[in-house]
Design a protein around this motif. Structure first.
Motif, PDB file in Angstrom:
ATOM      1  N   ALA B  57       0.824  -1.223   0.000  1.00 38.78           N
ATOM      2  CA  ALA B  57       0.000   0.000   0.000  1.00 38.78           C
ATOM      3  C   ALA B  57       0.853   1.266   0.000  1.00 38.78           C
ATOM      4  CB  ALA B  57      -0.929  -0.005   1.219  1.00 38.78           C
ATOM      5  N   GLY B  58       2.163   1.095   0.093  1.00 33.70           N
ATOM      6  CA  GLY B  58       3.047   2.256   0.089  1.00 33.70           C
ATOM      7  C   GLY B  58       3.123   2.957   1.431  1.00 33.70           C
ATOM      8  N   ARG B  78       2.627   7.373  -5.322  1.00 28.54           N
ATOM      9  CA  ARG B  78       1.751   6.897  -4.251  1.00 28.54           C
ATOM     10  C   ARG B  78       0.324   7.412  -4.380  1.00 28.54           C
ATOM     11  NH1 ARG B  78       4.988  10.576  -1.002  1.00 28.54           N
ATOM     12  NH2 ARG B  78       6.351   8.869  -0.442  1.00 28.54           N
ATOM     13  N   ARG B  79       0.166   8.660  -4.780  1.00 26.45           N
ATOM     14  CA  ARG B  79      -1.179   9.233  -4.812  1.00 26.45           C
ATOM     15  C   ARG B  79      -2.044   8.539  -5.869  1.00 26.45           C
ATOM     16  NH1 ARG B  79      -3.306  14.854  -6.372  1.00 26.45           N
ATOM     17  NH2 ARG B  79      -5.374  14.554  -5.519  1.00 26.45           N
ATOM     18  N   ARG B  82      -2.729   4.883  -4.591  1.00 27.31           N
ATOM     19  CA  ARG B  82      -3.625   4.713  -3.440  1.00 27.31           C
ATOM     20  C   ARG B  82      -5.088   4.878  -3.807  1.00 27.31           C
ATOM     21  NH1 ARG B  82       0.124   7.749   1.073  1.00 27.31           N
ATOM     22  NH2 ARG B  82       1.606   6.047   1.297  1.00 27.31           N
ATOM     23  N   ARG B  83      -5.365   5.618  -4.867  1.00 26.90           N
ATOM     24  CA  ARG B  83      -6.751   5.735  -5.313  1.00 26.90           C
ATOM     25  C   ARG B  83      -7.232   4.433  -5.943  1.00 26.90           C
ATOM     26  NH1 ARG B  83      -8.898  11.660  -5.693  1.00 26.90           N
ATOM     27  NH2 ARG B  83      -8.048  12.144  -3.664  1.00 26.90           N
ATOM     28  N   ILE B  85      -6.109   1.291  -4.815  1.00 25.95           N
ATOM     29  CA  ILE B  85      -6.038   0.157  -3.892  1.00 25.95           C
ATOM     30  C   ILE B  85      -6.873   0.444  -2.640  1.00 25.95           C
ATOM     31  CG2 ILE B  85      -3.728  -0.526  -4.646  1.00 25.95           C
ATOM     32  CD1 ILE B  85      -2.652   0.709  -2.075  1.00 25.95           C
ATOM     33  N   ALA B 111     -11.208   9.392  -1.325  1.00 27.60           N
ATOM     34  CA  ALA B 111     -10.488   8.447  -2.187  1.00 27.60           C
ATOM     35  C   ALA B 111     -10.889   8.587  -3.656  1.00 27.60           C
ATOM     36  CB  ALA B 111     -10.747   7.023  -1.709  1.00 27.60           C
TER      37      ALA B 111
END
Lengths: 223, 226
Positions: B57-58, B78-79, B82-83, B85, B111
């Protein structure tokens, strides 16, 4: 960025309205500080009016620490901080949103404290715009630095004690400029009397907003 | 709904080393999870299951080694990642002073999800009526878990990272969760489930990887009878 900022700000403000911590603890703390300063100065109204600008800003500074700690603690429970990271929010938007929520709470506090200063200390305001502009600029600076240093201390077990230690020395320019502007505003000063100090506040705000926008993401990821 | 799975692997970890201070969380983990596959991550307490998911997930940066998740770098991108996952960890990431509905709305909007999917997700997890307007601070641990799962359901990310997802759930909710995981897998979502409750998760996955000492020490196909 702005959409994320608004989302986070409205979330934080809704939490504060719901929990009433700001209303029942943070703002009363500021008022109590003001009353205690009045007791410390004694019954001399002239002395009190003279000290009013500095005491107002000291009360605002101390209360800001509580507001920032509250803003940090909201994200500390149930892994909410990780939730924000995992959502993929723009870190700059997150910084601005949390700062905006703190700023709006501080404005309410300052209005109440300003009324308190007039009533308790017998201060009379002659240049209202200077008072209002200095409060606005000071609030932006306090909210920006508070949000930034709140994030820095967020992952630490000693954050409650470390935050004031980090935050209060940094905001000395706000205390100084705000107090000078208020002194000019209460004494019926001209725009020139406050302009230098207002410019200092503008520079302070710009620096800390820029640092916050750039550094908030790396700070968050390092927690 | 998630788009159809891409032919590239969903997760690739090569000699992944992650530290917490000087303590090794991952000590050279290697694993490849094809897109659209459902995988069980098993292992003893402290083996590195949660760390493996958090690295994906970083949330934890690698000290050395390589990682790619959905074709992206979990740190540099990451940004974006993350949207796409969803991590359901031990915490529910909820705000006690917001209602269930407010928490759902905030989490899904934050999200970048579709808020129109929230009512169906609430319906699915029994978060309707008065419960939707209840402050999250008044909920039991199991109900909080349902809210977190409802957020997941509404978001419907491409990669699901579920850490002990059955923990705290009652029998009815466990059945709902199993149905959700099966539906997600059928729709092409990649699902990674870390769990001690192997007998509960095995029917939902096609592969299992065993973690010990921060390394992937075994991999096996999971056969389904009938």
């Amino acid at each position: 960025m702005w959409g994320d900022a608004w989302l986070v700000a409205t979330k934080d403000l809704r939490i504060e309205l719901r929990s009433k911590v700001g209303l029942s603890q943070v703002i009363p703390f500021g008022v109590v500080a003001l009353v205690l300063f009045a007791f410390a100065l004694g019954p001399d109204r002239v002395q009190m009016a003279k000290g009013a600008p500095g005491l107002f800003w000291v009360a605002v500074l101390f209360t800001t620490v509580l507001a920032v700690q509250r803003s940090v603690s909201v994200e500390a429970s149930d892994g909410a901080q990780d939730g924000l990271r995992l959502a993929g929010l723009d870190p700059a938007g997150l910084f601005l949103g949390k700062g905006l929520a703190i700023a709006l709470q501080l404005i309410v506090l300052e209005v109440i404290l300003a009324v308190g200063v007039v009533l308790l200390y017998g201060a009379s305001v002659t240049t209202l715009w200077l008072l209002a502009v200095s409060c606005l600029l000071g609030t932006v600076g306090l909210a920006a630095t508070g949000t930034l240093y709140g994030a820095l201390s967020a992952g630490l077990k000693v954050r409650e004690t470390l935050l004031p230690f980090l935050f209060l020395p940094i905001v000395t320019p706000v205390l100084l400029a705000g107090t000078r502007c208020w002194q000019a505003a209460l004494a019926g000063g001209t725009p020139a009397d406050g302009s230098l100090w207002l410019r200092l506040l503008v520079v302070f705000d710009a620096v800390y907003i820029a640092v916050g926008v750039l550094a908030f993401g790396p700070i968050q990821e390092s927690l | 709904m998630a788009p159809p799975p891409s032919p590239s692997p969903a997760v690739v970890l090569v000699d992944a080393v992650a530290l917490s201070g000087r303590f090794p969380l991952l000590a050279g983990a290697n694993v490849t999870i094809p897109a659209g596959q459902s995988v069980l991550v098993e292992g003893a307490n402290g083996a590195g299951k949660t760390s493996l998911l958090r690295v994906m997930a970083g949330l934890i940066r690698l000290e050395s080694g390589g990682i790619s998740v959905l074709g992206l770098d979990p740190v540099a991108e990451r940004r974006l990642l993350r949207r796409r996952i969803g991590l359901l960890g031990h915490a529910s990431h909820l705000y006690d002073d917001l209602t269930v509905a407010e928490n759902l709305r905030f989490a899904v909007r934050a999200a970048g999800g579709d808020v129109a999917r929230i009512p169906a997700a609430c319906e699915r997890w029994g978060l309707v009526g008065r419960l939707g307007k209840t402050g999250t601070g008044k909920l039991s641990a199991g109900q909080r878990r349902r809210v977190a799962l409802a957020i997941h359901t509404a978001r419907w990310p491409e990669l699901w990272l579920l850490d002990e997802p059955h923990a705290g759930l009652d029998a009815e909710a466990r059945v709902l969760l199993d149905g959700l995981i099966a539906e997600a897998a059928a729709s092409g979502v990649t699902v990674v489930v870390a769990s001690h409750e192997v007998e509960l998760v095995e029917p939902l996955v096609t592969r299992a990887v065993t973690v010990a000492g921060g390394r992937v020490v075994a991999e096996r196909e999971v056969a389904h009878v009938g």
